[in-house]
Design a protein around this motif. Structure first.
Motif: not given
Length: 513
Positions: A134-141, A151-158, A162-164, A189-190
């Motif tokens: 999951i991403d919860c960091g600075p938007h960029g530089t 922001a608050l997007s995620l990836e998932v492997a079940a 790799t699914v999401l 995925n947010t």
């Protein structure tokens, strides 16, 4: 640079190697079970020179070379085998260094990268493991030119599959419409509000509005991981809204994701799930069943999603989206969306349940009536789980259990109905009927209570006085310290040690017997 300098007899100061291995550590921990890497933010496939034929999202060659350079057994384990690139860069001597290493998995499974804002949850390093990033960091530089509205997007492997996924980049300037589409919140995925992006593009390498994300909590233990974060990307709306996402990962079981929105206005909400191009999710008719990744059969691992909106309502739909794992190329990929229009503060709870290949058993999840919060029941695999969700201040009552923990998860045996495991976050006490399951003298960040065979395992940061039910066990290990007991159904500890009066009470009980 490091390899060229070393070959010419030049040495770097230690901080250089520390930073280089920190980069490799990050790459290692975000690698998915299938060996590929998520594309959070831009990736255009650019390389100084191509020395192999690996897939555009497979960066294990860097870990292979890093293993040979720094004698890292964990890099070798995740790399899997020596890469062609390693031979070109280090020659047969480097290949020999790689081969002589005894591969071993990294010491940790889950890892938080606080500066970058990436949080990895996994329950092992096998090819069949479960994984979430999951991403919860600075938007960029600087001007954030290569950032996405994730922001608050995620990836998932079940179970290794790799699914999401993150959609990737696809193009920079070939099409302004597609450039913005691939980096919009809708493609990630947010949660989106009113079909808006949390950050708003302003040209191919700029932004008119940038969301600020902040991590609120991160706890990683052997049994669970817990993340909590928020962003202010929707505070700019006419009716301002703040999105908070929290995730509890019960390792080797499932994830529970909670999305809360603080607002007084009326909005359209969409929980979006971008599937990999190879997936074929189906949307069940019942809202409690959600989309099920099955590819039409149970031969492959899959992911079941169950979504619940506070107060009921909400509906699933399936859309056509796009993903790109190579710059300039894209594939059609399914998107499943859970949507609801509502007014005032909102609370969405989603269960993400990984299923082994060949397992035809579908989880049964339902929301229960609750006082002071929300409650859910999960039945699957010979066990019944109960989840109580609150605010950490009020007492929640549901299914005969009362708790003031913000998160209280209990597992019961189906045949006996007895509790055998608890994961408790942010609170002081939980009880069922006349039995006190856990009570701390002060607010506790976490407590894990498990009965395995005849042994009770307790892990908690309660620190001082606390009591815990024995759950029928005959011995206990509390924060790594073993203690034997008998008769007692409730154990009292002071400063993490057994109560001095425990032995006397046990002796008296034996005498009475």
């Amino acid at each position: 640079l490091y390899i060229l300098a070393r070959a010419n007899g030049r040495n770097f100061e230690p901080p250089f190697e520390e930073r280089l291995t920190a980069l490799l550590d990050h790459l290692m921990y975000i690698t998915r079970p299938d060996g590929t890497t998520p594309f959070f933010g831009d990736d255009d496939g650019g390389r100084l020179v191509m020395l192999g034929e690996s897939a555009p999202n497979d960066f294990r060659a860097a870990l292979s070379t890093g293993a040979a350079l720094f004698a890292r057994a964990d890099y070798k384990y995740v790399a899997g085998e020596a890469a062609e690139e390693t031979v070109w860069l280090l020659g047969t001597e480097g290949l020999g260094d790689f081969d002589r290493l005894a591969a071993s998995p990294p010491e940790e499974g889950s890892r938080a990268f606080f500066d970058g804002g990436y949080y990895v949850m996994r329950d092992g390093w096998t090819q069949g493991g479960n994984y979430l990033l999951i991403d919860c960091g600075p938007h960029g530089t600087l001007n954030c030119g290569h950032a996405h509205a994730d922001a608050l997007s995620l990836e998932v492997a079940a179970r290794g599959r790799t699914v999401l996924v993150d959609p990737g980049t696809y193009t920079y300037t070939g099409s302004s419409v597609l450039r913005d589409a691939f980096r919009s919140s809708r493609a990630h995925n947010t949660l989106t509000i009113d079909d808006e992006s949390s950050s708003v593009p302003g040209g191919p390498f700029g932004w008119r509005h940038v969301a600020e994300a902040s991590m609120r909590a991160w706890t990683s233990r052997e049994r669970f991981d817990y993340f909590e974060g928020s962003h202010d990307g929707y505070a700019r709306l006419a009716e301002p809204a703040i999105h908070e996402r929290s995730i509890l990962f019960l390792k080797d079981d499932y994830w529970i994701m909670r999305d809360r929105v603080a607002t007084e206005g009326a909005h359209q909400y969409e929980l979006r799930f971008q599937f990999a191009a190879s997936a074929d999710p189906s949307v069940a008719e019942a809202a409690t069943a959600g989309p099920v990744l099955s590819d039409g059969e149970t031969k492959s691992p899959r992911l079941e999603l169950f979504a619940f909106a506070a107060g009921g309502g909400g509906e699933w739909r399936k859309e056509e989206g796009s993903v790109s794992i190579c710059y300039g190329e894209r594939k059609v990929a399914p998107v499943c969306v859970f949507s609801k229009k509502a007014e005032g503060a909102q609370d969405f709870v989603t269960f993400l349940v990984p299923i082994e290949a060949g397992d035809g058993d579908i989880a049964r999840i339902r929301e229960l009536e609750a006082e002071g919060g929300r409650a859910f029941e999960v039945t699957r695999g010979g066990a019944r789980d109960l989840l109580l969700l609150g605010d950490g201040r009020r007492t929640i009552r549901a299914a005969g259990v009362a708790s003031d923990f913000a998160w209280a998860w209990l597992r019961f045996e189906l045949d006996s109905g007895h509790a055998r495991e608890m994961v408790l976050l942010d609170g002081e006490r939980i009880e069922t009927g006349a039995e006190e399951l856990f009570k701390a003298a002060r607010r506790t960040t976490f407590a894990v209570v498990r009965r395995v065979g005849d042994e009770l395992s307790v892990e908690t940061d309660a620190g001082i006085d606390f009591t815990v039910a024995s759950l029928g066990a005959g011995s206990a290990v509390v924060n790594g310290q073993a203690t034997a007991f008998s008769i007692e159904s409730v154990l009292r500890f002071m400063g993490g040690r057994p109560d001095a009066g425990l032995a006397a009470r046990q002796a008296a009980a034996e005498t009475l017997r």
